[in-house]
Design a protein around this motif. Structure first.
Motif, PDB file in Angstrom:
ATOM      1  N   THR A 140       0.839  -1.211   0.000  1.00 17.38           N
ATOM      2  CA  THR A 140       0.000   0.000   0.000  1.00 17.38           C
ATOM      3  C   THR A 140       0.867   1.252   0.000  1.00 17.38           C
ATOM      4  N   CYS A 141       0.291   2.335  -0.481  1.00 20.43           N
ATOM      5  CA  CYS A 141       0.966   3.629  -0.333  1.00 20.43           C
ATOM      6  C   CYS A 141       0.414   4.280   0.934  1.00 20.43           C
ATOM      7  N   VAL A 142       0.977   5.408   1.345  1.00 17.23           N
ATOM      8  CA  VAL A 142       0.520   5.978   2.632  1.00 17.23           C
ATOM      9  C   VAL A 142      -0.902   6.528   2.557  1.00 17.23           C
ATOM     10  N   GLY A 143      -1.314   6.985   1.389  1.00 18.27           N
ATOM     11  CA  GLY A 143      -2.706   7.356   1.198  1.00 18.27           C
ATOM     12  C   GLY A 143      -3.123   8.679   1.817  1.00 18.27           C
ATOM     13  N   PHE A 203      -1.870  10.928   5.082  1.00 20.76           N
ATOM     14  CA  PHE A 203      -0.581  11.610   5.141  1.00 20.76           C
ATOM     15  C   PHE A 203      -0.178  12.294   3.835  1.00 20.76           C
ATOM     16  N   CYS A 204      -0.523  11.657   2.729  1.00 19.11           N
ATOM     17  CA  CYS A 204      -0.025  12.198   1.450  1.00 19.11           C
ATOM     18  C   CYS A 204      -0.943  13.293   0.947  1.00 19.11           C
ATOM     19  N   ARG A 205      -0.332  14.353   0.435  1.00 22.01           N
ATOM     20  CA  ARG A 205      -1.182  15.476   0.009  1.00 22.01           C
ATOM     21  C   ARG A 205      -1.908  15.187  -1.303  1.00 22.01           C
ATOM     22  N   PHE A 206      -1.499  14.126  -2.026  1.00 27.87           N
ATOM     23  CA  PHE A 206      -2.217  13.797  -3.269  1.00 27.87           C
ATOM     24  C   PHE A 206      -3.301  12.736  -3.044  1.00 27.87           C
ATOM     25  N   GLY A 207      -3.269  12.093  -1.903  1.00 27.33           N
ATOM     26  CA  GLY A 207      -4.146  10.950  -1.662  1.00 27.33           C
ATOM     27  C   GLY A 207      -5.612  11.317  -1.656  1.00 27.33           C
ATOM     28  N   THR A 208      -6.394  10.517  -2.372  1.00 26.57           N
ATOM     29  CA  THR A 208      -7.841  10.763  -2.373  1.00 26.57           C
ATOM     30  C   THR A 208      -8.579   9.660  -1.629  1.00 26.57           C
ATOM     31  N   VAL A 253      -2.491  -1.499  -3.293  1.00 31.58           N
ATOM     32  CA  VAL A 253      -3.493  -0.430  -3.298  1.00 31.58           C
ATOM     33  C   VAL A 253      -2.754   0.910  -3.263  1.00 31.58           C
ATOM     34  N   SER A 254      -2.996   1.751  -4.266  1.00 30.00           N
ATOM     35  CA  SER A 254      -2.436   3.104  -4.299  1.00 30.00           C
ATOM     36  C   SER A 254      -3.601   4.079  -4.188  1.00 30.00           C
ATOM     37  N   ALA A 255      -3.358   5.188  -3.498  1.00 31.85           N
ATOM     38  CA  ALA A 255      -4.480   6.087  -3.244  1.00 31.85           C
ATOM     39  C   ALA A 255      -4.669   7.164  -4.301  1.00 31.85           C
ATOM     40  N   CYS A 256      -3.825   7.181  -5.315  1.00 31.81           N
ATOM     41  CA  CYS A 256      -4.043   8.094  -6.435  1.00 31.81           C
ATOM     42  C   CYS A 256      -3.285   7.579  -7.648  1.00 31.81           C
ATOM     43  N   PRO A 257      -3.529   8.094  -8.838  1.00 32.61           N
ATOM     44  CA  PRO A 257      -2.910   7.530 -10.044  1.00 32.61           C
ATOM     45  C   PRO A 257      -1.384   7.646 -10.088  1.00 32.61           C
ATOM     46  N   ARG A 258      -0.768   8.324  -9.142  1.00 32.43           N
ATOM     47  CA  ARG A 258       0.705   8.338  -9.125  1.00 32.43           C
ATOM     48  C   ARG A 258       1.244   6.944  -8.817  1.00 32.43           C
ATOM     49  N   ASN A 259       0.402   6.142  -8.237  1.00 30.95           N
ATOM     50  CA  ASN A 259       0.643   4.699  -8.176  1.00 30.95           C
ATOM     51  C   ASN A 259       1.898   4.280  -7.423  1.00 30.95           C
ATOM     52  N   CYS A 260       2.125   4.892  -6.263  1.00 29.67           N
ATOM     53  CA  CYS A 260       3.369   4.603  -5.534  1.00 29.67           C
ATOM     54  C   CYS A 260       3.478   3.149  -5.080  1.00 29.67           C
ATOM     55  N   ALA A 261       2.347   2.436  -4.948  1.00 30.32           N
ATOM     56  CA  ALA A 261       2.416   1.027  -4.524  1.00 30.32           C
ATOM     57  C   ALA A 261       2.557   0.091  -5.726  1.00 30.32           C
TER      58      ALA A 261
HETATM   59  S1  SF4 Z   1      -0.058   6.913  -4.786  1.00 28.27           S
HETATM   60 FE1  SF4 Z   1      -0.739   8.999  -4.602  1.00 28.27          FE
HETATM   61  S2  SF4 Z   1      -1.630   9.004  -2.616  1.00 28.27           S
HETATM   62 FE2  SF4 Z   1      -0.399   7.221  -2.627  1.00 28.27          FE
HETATM   63  S3  SF4 Z   1       1.560   7.939  -1.818  1.00 28.27           S
HETATM   64 FE3  SF4 Z   1       1.691   8.089  -4.032  1.00 28.27          FE
HETATM   65  S4  SF4 Z   1       1.136  10.169  -4.446  1.00 28.27           S
HETATM   66 FE4  SF4 Z   1       0.444   9.754  -2.395  1.00 28.27          FE
END
Ligand code: SF4
Ligand SMILES: Cc1cc2nc3c(=O)[nH]c(=O)nc-3n(C[C@H](O)[C@H](O)[C@H](O)COP(=O)(O)OP(=O)(O)OC[C@H]3O[C@@H](n4cnc5c(N)ncnc54)[C@H](O)[C@@H]3O)c2cc1C
Ligand SMILES: NC(=O)c1ccc[n+]([C@@H]2O[C@H](COP(=O)([O-])OP(=O)(O)OC[C@H]3O[C@@H](n4cnc5c(N)ncnc54)[C@H](O)[C@@H]3O)[C@@H](O)[C@H]2O)c1
Ligand code: FES
Length: 796
Positions: free
Chosen positions: A624-627, A630-635, A662-670
């Motif tokens: 998972t990403c932090v979502g 914590f993350c300012r892009f996370g939705t 599971v990534s919380a936005c399309p930046r797809n960190c996970a």
């Molecule tokens: S995927 Fe989006 S929400 Fe998750 S850590 Fe990366 S930038 Fe933040």
């Protein structure tokens, strides 16, 4: 086999240049002698193994005389004379008289019931004998003897194998592999008498037994001699040709007479007489090129062959090539895993591979052969890359996919991957049989058939259902057919499946046992008791075996989240058990490496954490990403959803490993795009991607659907994974399965058909009900600990 192949090669190049007359001693058109073993083992009948039937001879205008051997060659007048008195003139004469089996000149060897194993007559004689007699003795524990022994077991006879050396197949294997082979064949029911010298064959008119030089004896109603072959050179010798161990030929297969040639087992080239078809076919090709060329000087000659052998006994994978014994000038790379029954040895001289022996897992054989043939310099290569571990090659990753175009797929006929792919594409081939007709691949021993089928499926993109291949050598049934039988006939145990579906080996093999264990658990989720003996070593001991025989331990960290208490426990355990390396994995947890097998249970107890299943054909991790917290892009709440998913599907048995993210936005960190199931948060919704793969076979996931709620995400994962569990073949990753059946067909069932979707979700919930954490269970059972962790028998 060599003679008619030469004619085929000539006709390919010059269809109308020569008029052919063929004389054969046997009462059949040419047939695949290799498959006599399959006839004896009950997998084929005599008609199946004819290579060119009478019609072929007629259509190609070839005069064929069967059952009529040539008895005289009049070189001066260029005439041959047959036993029936047929006189035939020739411009060119090809000897392809093969070999005779060597019959030990023992007292009593003339008795009824003492035979060789060389032709259809011998084969029929064994089949007939088995109807009225029970005890067979095979003299010779080489390739032929062991294949005969397997066939006689299949015919219901008791079989004793008498072998002169300390271990089996000493002409093809080293002692380690020979001993492993003995163990495996004993399990199949063969009895061995090693280091035994037969003194005489006892009995009256018919054989009753064997007496050995050490005074012991055994009973036998049938004695099969399989102690090697002798080139059939009698006629050539009488005709005045030069003979060494066989008929002497030059690089164009020309004898000392310029219009007389020899190919096959009756020919000696540069001091070598070959006894396998691959070199004989090469000889045929070279002779054809020579005969068809008008300017003989420029034709490249035959340079000799690197030979390899594979034993054709179902359930036993053995491969041997080149120089397999160690000498002072060679060094070898070995892997010996007694748990899995896998032995691999590669012999190296002057930085080049000169020989190899593989037992239990022969998937690397085409690559090794190709490296041997090309004389590749391996000084810069890591030794791990030369012999991939069992988990790599048996993991179901496609071996043919990673092969180069110039690597050989069919060793018998010298057909490369590139040849097959071009033929499939250029000629629009659709079946293995068509590939066989057009390229010769799989036309001899048949050992390469699974690879040809796989390549066909990969090249055409057709459903592999069109390329029907049995689950393994122990059965004629495909994965789908076996699963259907388990369902339809209500089968509940591995043995029962093997009995009902008439498995050819009593114990099954390392391919079918784990698959059957999986399918039985799939069909009977609440009743079936998992058979740990049918699992791969890592799954049996619930840890990952490493190259030095130690293990790695990966505790579960849901969603990649941990806390100070867990980290403290891990640190204490690492100190207590002297863990050699602590490593953060790609799946966001901590790997403790270099653990002794006997320490595993107490380590798990001290950790008090659940198994991370880093070894299983099951859900591995949910990254998972932090979502959004914590993350300012996370939705979206990626961590919360990831943990929920990991808790739900933990321990689920799947055809192959399953990774999620599971990534919380399309930046797809996970890295959700390269997972079996990847989830990406978008404004007010989740996108679900499936069939991604970040391994050797890199593949981006495909969008399955977009849903609003986390419950819909979970329901869709349940339906998708359950459908994968039910439809994919064991050891097929989601990426390969989706490529094989197409995402659209999956969407129809998993998304569109509401009734089927609900049924899949329900079946998934039933499957999940029975999960128990394996580490906790083992820690609680002294008996299991004793069985699994107190034996030390892995050497790598
Ligand atoms: S995927 Fe989006 S929400 Fe998750 S850590 Fe990366 S930038 Fe933040
Ligand atoms: C049971 C068994 C399993 C095998 N398995 C394998 C395998 O898995 N892989 C592999 O590579 N090899 C295998 N072999 C070996 C392979 O079959 C031989 O290497 C191959 O058949 C040799 O071909 P050839 O043309 O030289 O001889 P053959 O196939 O023996 O053909 C020679 C023919 O010439 C005939 N003949 C002899 N004298 C005369 C005459 N004077 N006039 C007319 N005809 C004559 C013979 O009767 C025979 O039919 C196996 C052999 C056996 C017996
Ligand atoms: N799968 C295959 O590739 C395959 C299968 C069958 C046959 N063949 C070929 O057919 C030919 C014949 O095969 P083979 O197995 O007879 O030949 P082989 O030479 O490979 O083996 C003969 C075996 O008999 C043993 N032996 C010799 N004298 C003995 C005695 N007095 N008592 C007990 N054992 C004795 C030897 O130690 C040897 O291991 C070979 O060219 C072989 O390559 C190949
Ligand atoms: S490897 Fe024997 S037929 Fe292809």
């Amino acid at each position: 086999m060599a003679g008619i192949r030469t004619l085929e090669e000539i006709m390919k190049q010059e269809p109308n240049r020569f008029q052919f007359v063929v004389f054969g001693e046997e009462n059949h058109p040419n047939y695949n002698r290799i498959l006599l073993s399959s006839v004896l083992q009950g997998d084929a009948n005599v008609n199946d193994i004819v290579l060119n039937d009478y019609k072929w001879y007629e259509q190609n205008n070839i005069e064929l005389h069967v059952d009529d051997p040539i008895v005289e060659v009049d070189k001066k007048n260029q005439i041959v004379i047959s036993a029936n008195g047929v006189k035939c003139s020739y411009d060119h004469l090809i000897f392809a008289t093969g070999s005779n089996p060597f019959m030990l000149p023992l007292p009593g060897s003339e008795k009824e019931g003492v035979i060789a194993f060389r032709n259809i007559r011998d084969c029929e004689s064994m089949i007939e004998t088995a109807k009225s007699y029970k005890k067979a003795a095979v003299i010779g524990g080489g390739l032929l003897g062991l294949e005969a022994a397997r066939g006689l077991l299949n015919l219901g006879m008791e079989v004793d194998v008498i072998h002169i050396s300390d271990y089996l197949m000493e002409r093809q294997l080293d002692e380690d592999a020979g001993k492993m082979l003995e163990k495996e064949l004993k399990k199949q029911g063969m009895r061995f008498h090693l280091n035994k010298h037969t003194e005489k064959i006892i009995g009256g008119k018919r054989v009753k037994g064997l007496k050995f030089k050490d005074g012991s004896s055994i009973q036998a109603d049938l004695v099969v001699m399989a102690v090697g072959i002798r080139p059939n050179v009698e006629l050539a010798e009488k005709a005045g040709l030069d003979i060494g161990r066989a008929i002497l030929v030059d690089d164009h297969m020309v004898t000392n007479e310029k219009n007389i040639y020899a190919v096959g087992e009756c020919a000696e080239h540069r001091g070598i007489v070959y006894g396998l078809v691959a070199p004989l076919y090469e000889q045929g090709k070279h002779l054809a090129a020579y005969l068809c060329s008008s300017e003989k000087k420029g034709v490249p000659g035959y340079q000799g062959s690197i030979v390899y052998t594979q034993l054709k006994v179902s359930g036993v994978d053995v491969f041997s090539a080149g120089e397999f014994m160690d000498t002072e000038e060679t060094k070898s790379i070995r892997v010996h895993d007694e748990f899995e029954g896998v032995f691999k040895k590669v012999v190296v001289r002057d930085h080049q591979i000169v020989g190899a022996v593989l037992f239990g897992d022969t998937a690397d054989s085409p690559r090794l052969l190709s490296m041997m043939r090309s004389g590749q310099d391996i000084s810069e290569m890591s030794k791990v890359a030369i012999l991939p571990s069992e988990s790599n090659s048996a993991s179901g990753e496609s071996v043919v996919l990673t092969m180069q175009d110039d690597e050989t797929i069919c060793g018998c006929n010298g057909v490369t991957k590139g040849d097959i792919v071009s033929a499939i594409k250029d000629l629009g081939l659709k079946t293995v049989n068509e590939v066989k007709q057009c390229t010769n691949a799989s036309r001899s021993c048949g050992g390469c058939k699974p690879q040809v089928a796989e390549l066909l499926a990969l090249t055409t993109g057709e459903s592999a259902a069109d390329v029907k291949e049995p689950m393994c050598g122990c059965t004629k049934y495909t994965h789908e057919e076996v699963t259907a039988s388990i369902r339809d006939m209500g089968l509940t145990h591995i043995r029962e499946v093997m009995n009902v579906l008439e498995w050819s080996s009593d114990a099954g093999c390392s391919k079918c046992r784990p698959a059957l264990n999986y399918y039985l658990g799939l069909v009977n989720p609440s009743m079936y008791i998992d058979d740990s003996h049918s699992r791969f070593i890592n799954e049996r001991v619930h840890a990952n075996i490493q190259k030095d025989g130690t293990f790695s331990v990966v505790p579960r960290m849901y969603g990649g989240v941990t806390d100070s208490e867990q980290l403290r426990k891990i640190a204490d355990v690492a100190d207590k058990y002297k863990v050699r390396l602590l490593k953060v994995t790609g799946g966001q947890r901590i790997d403790l490496l270099g653990v002794k097998k006997e320490d595993l249970p107490s380590m798990w107890k001290d950790l008090g954490m659940r198994s991370g299943y880093a070894y299983g054909k099951t859900l591995r991790t949910v990254k998972t990403c932090v979502g959004k917290d914590f993350c300012r892009f996370g939705t979206q709440d990626s961590i919360g959803l990831g943990i929920e998913i990991e808790k739900k599907y933990e321990g689920l048995n799947t055809p192959h490993k399953v990774k999620m993210a599971v990534s919380a936005c399309p930046r797809n960190c996970a890295e959700s795009g390269i997972k079996d199931v990847g989830i990406v948060g978008v404004e007010g919704a989740w996108e679900l991607y499936v069939a991604g793969n970040g391994g050797v076979d890199l593949r981006g996931g495909e969008l399955l659907c977009k849903v609003k709620t986390s419950q819909e995400v979970i329901d869709t994962i349940s339906a998708f994974l359950q459908y994968y569990r039910e439809q994919a073949n064991y050891l097929e990753r989601t990426s390969h399965w989706v490529e094989r059946v197409g995402l659209d067909s999956i969407k129809k069932v998993v998304l569109e058909d509401q009734k089927e979707r609900e049924a899949l979700i329900e079946r998934m919930d039933i499957a999940l009900e029975n999960h128990k954490d394996p580490w906790t269970e083992i820690v609680a059972s002294d008996e299991v600990q004793k069985e699994l962790f107190e034996k030390k028998n892995v050497t790598v």
